[in-house]
Scaffold this motif. Structure first.
Motif, mmCIF file in Angstrom:
data_model
loop_
_atom_site.group_PDB
_atom_site.id
_atom_site.type_symbol
_atom_site.label_atom_id
_atom_site.label_comp_id
_atom_site.label_asym_id
_atom_site.label_seq_id
_atom_site.Cartn_x
_atom_site.Cartn_y
_atom_site.Cartn_z
ATOM 1 N N PHE A 91 0.764 -1.263 0.132
ATOM 2 C CA PHE A 91 -0.121 0.055 -0.014
ATOM 3 C C PHE A 91 0.798 1.218 -0.074
ATOM 4 C CE2 PHE A 91 -2.041 3.667 2.370
ATOM 5 C CZ PHE A 91 -3.408 3.685 1.552
ATOM 6 N N ALA A 92 1.767 1.312 0.824
ATOM 7 C CA ALA A 92 2.638 2.435 0.898
ATOM 8 C C ALA A 92 3.306 2.785 -0.303
ATOM 9 C CB ALA A 92 3.701 2.371 2.109
ATOM 10 N N ALA A 93 4.158 1.552 -0.847
ATOM 11 C CA ALA A 93 4.639 1.488 -2.239
ATOM 12 C C ALA A 93 3.919 1.838 -3.327
ATOM 13 C CB ALA A 93 5.583 0.511 -2.522
ATOM 14 N N GLY A 94 2.713 1.571 -3.152
ATOM 15 C CA GLY A 94 1.720 2.005 -4.267
ATOM 16 C C GLY A 94 1.293 3.370 -4.266
ATOM 17 N N MET A 95 0.926 3.933 -3.161
ATOM 18 C CA MET A 95 0.491 5.140 -2.924
ATOM 19 C C MET A 95 1.936 6.323 -3.063
ATOM 20 S SD MET A 95 -2.530 5.502 -1.660
ATOM 21 C CE MET A 95 -2.916 7.073 -1.130
ATOM 22 N N MET A 96 2.837 5.769 -2.980
ATOM 23 C CA MET A 96 4.165 6.701 -3.301
ATOM 24 C C MET A 96 4.038 6.756 -4.526
ATOM 25 S SD MET A 96 6.733 8.177 -1.804
ATOM 26 C CE MET A 96 8.188 9.027 -2.438
ATOM 27 N N SER A 97 4.499 5.545 -5.429
ATOM 28 C CA SER A 97 4.676 5.502 -7.019
ATOM 29 C C SER A 97 3.534 6.303 -7.547
ATOM 30 C CB SER A 97 4.786 4.233 -7.377
ATOM 31 O OG SER A 97 3.626 3.446 -7.115
ATOM 32 N N GLY A 98 2.202 6.013 -6.991
ATOM 33 C CA GLY A 98 1.080 6.547 -7.706
ATOM 34 C C GLY A 98 0.667 7.954 -7.649
ATOM 35 N N ILE A 99 1.320 8.823 -6.366
ATOM 36 C CA ILE A 99 0.826 9.891 -6.058
ATOM 37 C C ILE A 99 1.922 10.964 -5.934
ATOM 38 C CG2 ILE A 99 -0.122 11.449 -4.342
ATOM 39 C CD1 ILE A 99 -1.868 9.176 -3.169
ATOM 40 N N THR A 100 3.167 10.659 -5.299
ATOM 41 C CA THR A 100 4.249 11.435 -5.359
ATOM 42 C C THR A 100 5.705 10.799 -5.898
ATOM 43 O OG1 THR A 100 4.589 11.150 -3.181
ATOM 44 C CG2 THR A 100 3.399 12.889 -3.405
ATOM 45 N N SER A 101 5.331 10.088 -7.081
ATOM 46 C CA SER A 101 6.766 9.524 -7.469
ATOM 47 C C SER A 101 7.865 10.477 -7.651
ATOM 48 C CB SER A 101 6.293 8.691 -8.757
ATOM 49 O OG SER A 101 7.644 8.202 -9.354
ATOM 50 N N PRO A 102 8.978 10.104 -7.344
ATOM 51 C CA PRO A 102 10.054 10.933 -7.478
ATOM 52 C C PRO A 102 10.781 10.633 -8.895
ATOM 53 C CG PRO A 102 10.791 9.001 -6.060
ATOM 54 C CD PRO A 102 9.117 8.817 -6.283
ATOM 55 N N ALA A 103 10.238 9.866 -9.591
ATOM 56 C CA ALA A 103 10.765 9.324 -11.028
ATOM 57 C C ALA A 103 10.004 10.111 -11.999
ATOM 58 C CB ALA A 103 10.372 7.907 -11.159
ATOM 59 N N ARG A 104 8.980 10.958 -11.580
ATOM 60 C CA ARG A 104 8.304 11.643 -12.726
ATOM 61 C C ARG A 104 7.500 12.933 -11.986
ATOM 62 N NH1 ARG A 104 2.841 9.621 -15.041
ATOM 63 N NH2 ARG A 104 2.447 11.874 -14.686
ATOM 64 N N PRO A 105 7.179 14.010 -12.830
ATOM 65 C CA PRO A 105 6.479 15.005 -12.377
ATOM 66 C C PRO A 105 5.304 14.707 -11.667
ATOM 67 C CG PRO A 105 7.586 15.752 -14.225
ATOM 68 C CD PRO A 105 7.650 14.406 -14.047
ATOM 69 N N TRP A 106 4.841 15.182 -10.569
ATOM 70 C CA TRP A 106 3.413 14.913 -9.968
ATOM 71 C C TRP A 106 2.589 15.989 -9.785
ATOM 72 C CZ3 TRP A 106 3.011 16.672 -4.944
ATOM 73 C CH2 TRP A 106 4.363 16.816 -4.453
ATOM 74 N N PHE A 107 3.096 17.313 -10.197
ATOM 75 C CA PHE A 107 2.155 18.432 -10.100
ATOM 76 C C PHE A 107 2.560 19.248 -10.931
ATOM 77 C CE2 PHE A 107 5.568 19.248 -7.495
ATOM 78 C CZ PHE A 107 6.057 20.533 -7.654
ATOM 79 N N ARG A 108 1.716 20.563 -10.951
ATOM 80 C CA ARG A 108 2.252 21.729 -12.000
ATOM 81 C C ARG A 108 1.318 22.627 -11.556
ATOM 82 N NH1 ARG A 108 -0.789 19.582 -17.535
ATOM 83 N NH2 ARG A 108 -2.949 19.762 -16.985
ATOM 84 N N PHE A 109 1.957 23.897 -11.691
ATOM 85 C CA PHE A 109 1.144 25.236 -11.142
ATOM 86 C C PHE A 109 0.507 25.859 -12.504
ATOM 87 C CE2 PHE A 109 5.071 25.080 -8.260
ATOM 88 C CZ PHE A 109 4.480 24.825 -7.294
ATOM 89 N N THR A 110 -0.601 26.423 -12.119
ATOM 90 C CA THR A 110 -1.228 27.129 -12.883
ATOM 91 C C THR A 110 -1.908 28.691 -12.431
ATOM 92 O OG1 THR A 110 -3.340 26.156 -12.213
ATOM 93 C CG2 THR A 110 -2.652 25.138 -14.027
ATOM 94 N N LEU A 111 -2.544 29.380 -13.148
ATOM 95 C CA LEU A 111 -2.889 30.636 -12.524
ATOM 96 C C LEU A 111 -4.430 30.658 -12.317
ATOM 97 C CD1 LEU A 111 -0.654 33.009 -14.568
ATOM 98 C CD2 LEU A 111 -0.451 32.171 -12.181
ATOM 99 N N GLY A 112 -4.967 31.209 -11.177
ATOM 100 C CA GLY A 112 -6.423 31.195 -10.879
ATOM 101 C C GLY A 112 -6.976 32.210 -11.804
ATOM 102 N N ASN A 113 -8.305 31.778 -12.174
ATOM 103 C CA ASN A 113 -9.125 32.688 -12.778
ATOM 104 C C ASN A 113 -8.447 33.107 -14.037
ATOM 105 O OD1 ASN A 113 -11.107 32.622 -10.655
ATOM 106 N ND2 ASN A 113 -9.791 34.317 -9.704
ATOM 107 N N ARG A 114 -7.829 32.310 -14.762
ATOM 108 C CA ARG A 114 -7.218 32.826 -16.146
ATOM 109 C C ARG A 114 -7.442 31.624 -17.070
ATOM 110 N NH1 ARG A 114 -3.225 36.510 -17.202
ATOM 111 N NH2 ARG A 114 -2.084 35.100 -18.554
#
Length: 580
Positions: A91-114
């Motif tokens: 479970f811990a390994a799956g959550m790690m690789s599926g949500i916050t994997s260090p091997a790939r970007p897992w978030f990006r920034f955008t601008l609100g109301n644009r």
């Protein structure tokens, strides 16, 4: 374990302007709050201890007192079947690789109301640079190690806690706490905004961290005698700063107060500082009502885990009785040598009606029944920890080969089961963590300067998650887009006008966003308009050239056509037009 950031140096402590009366007031308030939080946590304690005992015996800090010498003792003696432990690890390994994997970007920034389609290349590049700086900060620090521990605690105990502090070397330093050493309190919005934790520190650590002058007389005397390794209980309290003064000193104007004190040393405070953001990420799998602590898959699977221990014991007993059955023998053989070893001999009287034989024989069917029961219980444990989701593809290897579309649909169906928990994790763990890290990087001037157009508009930075699990939630809509486009394509063969109903450019953008395609693979709208305008001009020029060629060919044919009187058709037509 002690955190590194709020680490009050002597200079930082000198900036605290609290009077002795204020210090005593803060300390009394912290003592009262700690006692109340202990009473609230007491009802959870027994449940956590049982989860730790049968699933993750090396996690949890229960009734640990300073100078206790058995911390390295064997802790897994109650575990006979490791299914729960292995499932929690998966479970811990799956959550790690599926949500916050260090091997790939897992978030990006955008601008609100644009509208992202109207963002300039400079704004897009800046957003990508900010993301890269943030990802680099995570990679340099121990953040991913701490997140792995948080996911395991979250899966078993339903609550995970991680502190994010500033660090002189790596900008950020993360500290994963274990259940039993912390106390949580919630705000009116039912969000955790209070963290108390109790942990041991040696005399040397106390003096090194807070200075000799801040320590109690007992600690100071031990330090002078050279008793540097004697431990004392220290309390770290983080809570909303109800004495906040706008524009005050370093600790007074912070929205969250951070207080260290020795437990038992009355009216003394080791350090009083502040935080700009709440530094503790306290994700909970699910909550009920006003509970400050969560409930997780481990609690759901605990009955099956305990049953697995019982079945493992019964299976071992059956196997042992089969290999070494209990024996019966004539009474006259009492005190006589007997052997149950392979090749051994036991002598019986001649014509003895009794025999040296097993008291009973274990039926093979009993062993098979226990093994089948074990299999069912292990499947229940696997479902409780979502092992069938995280290991779905590997578990399908022994089944008939399937088409890629079916595999994708099966995966998406299972991913939807994590929807509510994933949204809570985004809110209580990842949002808070990223805002905290970005705030630290901003104060340390690690972020690139924002474009002028962005500063003029004052847009708000927002977070969008593009992890494997987040993309799986989004990708459910891919099938609907594909089916719509296939339907429109089939109708266009009969009525091409139906294509006017589809905004194909927007469909491509939405599809690329769901797939998390790199933004630079899509051409900007202004460039697309320019390309289409050039194409239209080229088409017009081609049509004009084709028309001119057609006219020239017609004129040549007319000039070669004799209409009598020494004139050709072209001359005759020209003359008729001139006569008019």
């Amino acid at each position: 374990m002690e955190t590194g950031d709020g680490a009050p140096t002597l200079r930082a402590m000198a900036e605290t302007r609290y009077s002795p009366a204020q210090i005593q007031s803060v300390r009394k308030q912290c003592d009262r709050r700690l006692a109340a939080l202990e009473r609230e946590r007491a009802s959870w304690f027994a449940h956590w201890q049982e989860l730790s005992k049968y699933i993750v015996p090396r996690r949890g800090r229960f009734l640990v007192t300073p100078n206790q010498g058995d911390r390295g003792a064997k802790l897994n003696s109650a575990i006979l079947d490791e299914s729960g432990t292995f499932a929690a690890r998966t479970f811990a390994a799956g959550m790690m690789s599926g949500i916050t994997s260090p091997a790939r970007p897992w978030f990006r920034f955008t601008l609100g109301n644009r509208d992202p389609r109207r963002e300039s290349n400079a704004v897009r590049a800046w957003l990508d640079d900010v993301r890269q700086v943030t990802l680099d900060a995570f990679a340099r620090s121990n953040a991913y190690n701490a997140l792995g521990s948080v996911y395991e605690e979250l899966g078993v105990f339903g609550t995970g806690v991680m502190l994010v502090d500033e660090d002189e070397e790596d900008d950020i330093r993360c500290y994963a706490l274990t259940v039993g050493e912390y106390y949580l309190g919630s705000s009116a919005r039912l969000a955790v905004d209070t963290l108390y934790r109790v942990f041991p520190m040696t005399v040397a650590q106390l003096v090194q961290r807070f200075g000799l002058e801040a320590c109690s007389d007992t600690v100071a005397a031990m330090y002078r005698r050279g008793d540097l390794d004697v431990e004392h209980e220290v309390v770290h309290a983080i809570e909303p700063n109800d004495t906040r003064v706008e524009g005050g000193t370093f600790s007074e104007d912070k929205p969250f107060r951070s207080v260290y004190f020795e437990r038992g040393a009355s009216d003394l405070v080791l350090a009083c500082k502040g935080y700009d953001e709440f530094p503790a990420m306290c994700p909970r799998w699910t909550t009920i009502g006003n509970d400050a602590y969560g409930r997780g898959p481990g609690m759901d699977g605990l009955p099956a885990v305990r049953t697995a221990q019982l079945l493992a014991r019964r299976h071992a007993e059956l196997v042992d009785k089969t290999a070494r059955p209990p024996m019966q023998a004539p009474a006259m053989l009492r005190n006589e040598p007997m052997s149950a070893l392979p090749g051994g001999v036991t002598f019986l009287p001649v014509n003895s009606g009794d025999a040296f034989k097993p008291a009973y024989v274990v039926s093979p069917a009993a062993i098979v029944a226990v093994r089948e029961a074990q299999k069912e219980v292990r499947q229940t444990i696997s479902r409780a920890f979502y092992e069938d989701l995280f290991l779905m593809l590997s578990q399908m290897d022994g089944i008939q080969p399937r088409q890629n579309l079916e595999v994708i649909e099966r995966r998406e169906e299972k991913m939807l089961m994590l929807g509510p928990a994933l949204e809570r994790l985004h809110d209580e763990l990842l949002d808070r963590c990223l805002k905290r890290v970005v705030g630290i990087l901003m104060r340390r001037d690690r972020l690139p300067p924002a474009p002028r157009e962005l500063l003029r508009q004052g847009a708000e930075l927002q977070i969008e998650y593009i992890s494997v699990l987040a993309q799986a939630q989004k990708s459910v809509g891919l099938t609907s887009i594909e089916r719509l486009m296939a339907f429109v394509g089939s109708q266009a063969a009969v009525n091409p006008a139906v294509l006017d109903k589809i905004d194909q450019d927007r469909a491509v953008e939405v599809y690329a966003d769901m797939l998390n395609a790199p933004p630079d693979v899509l051409v900007a709208d202004d460039e697309v308009a320019s390309i289409r305008q050039q194409r239209a001009q080229q088409q017009q020029q081609a049509q004009a050239a084709e028309m001119a060629m057609t006219v020239a060919k017609g004129a040549k044919v007319l000039s070669e056509t004799d209409v009598g009187g020494g004139a050709n058709a072209l001359q005759r037509i020209t003359g008729m037009l001139g006569a008019r």
